[in-house]
Design a protein around this motif. Structure first.
Motif: not given
Length: 350
Positions: A11-29
């Motif tokens: 709940l306290h995770l900053n999703w706005r900042k985390a979303f590009p990280v997920f895109r980078y990680a999941a996309g490269s995978t």
């Protein structure tokens, strides 16, 4: 208890900042999984090509930019093949013309940096491979274009799954980099040429087609301005070493559990770690991107290789280490020599 802690952290995770990280990680995978699963010629280059389009502050590829990227690589590969086909049988003419072309590429302030990189790779690799067989040079040319097409299509797919917000474009990325003065470009071009050209000549003389990865890294690193600083150059060496160590760890785990989905899971975990560092905004963020691209390149080339992959992973890392260390040390030494000569000249004039 642990469920409550997990739910609070989510709940306290900053999703706005985390979303590009997920895109980078999941996309490269996803792109790594595609290239490793289909295992087409030079497939391990596709994820490395795609990473530059998933980096922080980079907007999604438009059709114009994507097609332009493919055309750039196509032009570079065609140029490399035609140049080898016409002149490789006349060694003296070939070497002289290659030196002039390399100098022009290094000196030019109008050629797109991406096109510069691929012109260098094409001019280094394709004529070298064509010396033993024109068919081999043609296959590599076509394979590089196929990799470019795959990278662009897969990046479009990733941005479809993980939409982009234009608020993510950093002010740094929006600024256009000023062009260097002609004098500075001349000095840098001469240093790059002196660094790269002897290695290229040695490769052509001795037909070292078995360690092409060294030439690829030399081509890429020769355009990196950070190599002129000893401290920054040392960081580049350490970043590539870190990526290689990550590839060794992943490969050793894969030996224990030789399963394709396990390979993808390992890559996803490692990409989340590197992605978090790449998007941290810290000065060392770009070095983590360098390390991750080395990880993808080494692991992809090893899993695609035939024979003893255990020896191959160490061989790849050794090749990369030699290339990075040579370019960084040569670049630093030549820049230092150039600056000392300028200082002595100015003292004499005064």
């Amino acid at each position: 208890m642990s469920d409550n802690v997990l739910s609070r952290s989510i709940l306290h995770l900053n999703w706005r900042k985390a979303f590009p990280v997920f895109r980078y990680a999941a996309g490269s995978t996803i792109i790594f999984a595609f290239s490793a699963g289909y295992d087409y010629t030079l497939a391990y280059i596709t994820p490395v090509l795609a990473l530059s389009f998933l980096a922080p502050g980079i907007p999604p590829l438009s059709i114009r930019v994507g097609v332009g990227f493919i055309l750039s690589i196509g032009i570079a590969c065609l140029s490399g093949f035609m140049f080898g086909w016409m002149f490789v049988a006349i060694p003296v003419v070939f070497i002289l013309l290659l030196g002039l072309i390399l100098f022009h590429i290094f000196y030019s302030g109008t050629i797109n940096p991406l096109l510069k990189t691929w012109l260098l790779i094409a001019l280094f690799l394709i004529p070298l491979l064509s010396t033993s067989s024109y068919q081999q040079g043609a296959v590599v040319s076509i394979s590089l274009v196929v990799n470019a097409v795959a990278a662009v299509v897969l990046v479009w797919f990733v941005f479809t799954i993980f939409p982009f917000s234009y608020t993510q474009v950093s002010a740094e990325a929006q600024k256009s980099k000023p062009e260097l003065p002609a004098g500075n470009r001349l000095n840098t071009a001469m240093i790059n040429l002196i660094t790269v050209f002897p290695v290229v000549i040695i490769y052509y003389l001795f037909q070292w087609t078995g360690s092409i990865l060294v030439l690829i890294f030399i081509a890429v690193l020769s355009l990196n301005p950070k190599g002129s600083s000893f401290k920054a150059g040392l960081m580049i060496i350490l970043a590539n070493l870190a990526g290689g160590i990550g590839a060794i760890l992943a490969y050793n785990l894969l030996v224990v559990v030789p399963d394709f989905f396990f390979l993808i899971l390992i890559t996803l975990i490692i990409s989340l770690y590197f992605g978090r560092k790449v998007f941290s905004g810290k000065p060392a963020a770009s070095l983590y991107g360098t390390a991750f691209s080395t990880y993808l390149l080494v692991l992809g080339s090893v899993t695609a290789s035939e024979g003893d992959a255990g020896e191959a992973v160490w061989e790849r890392i050794l090749q990369i280490g030699i290339a990075v260390t040579y370019v960084v040390m040569a670049n630093w030494f030549l820049h230092r020599l150039s600056s000392s000569n300028k200082t002595s000249e100015s003292n004499e004039n005064s």
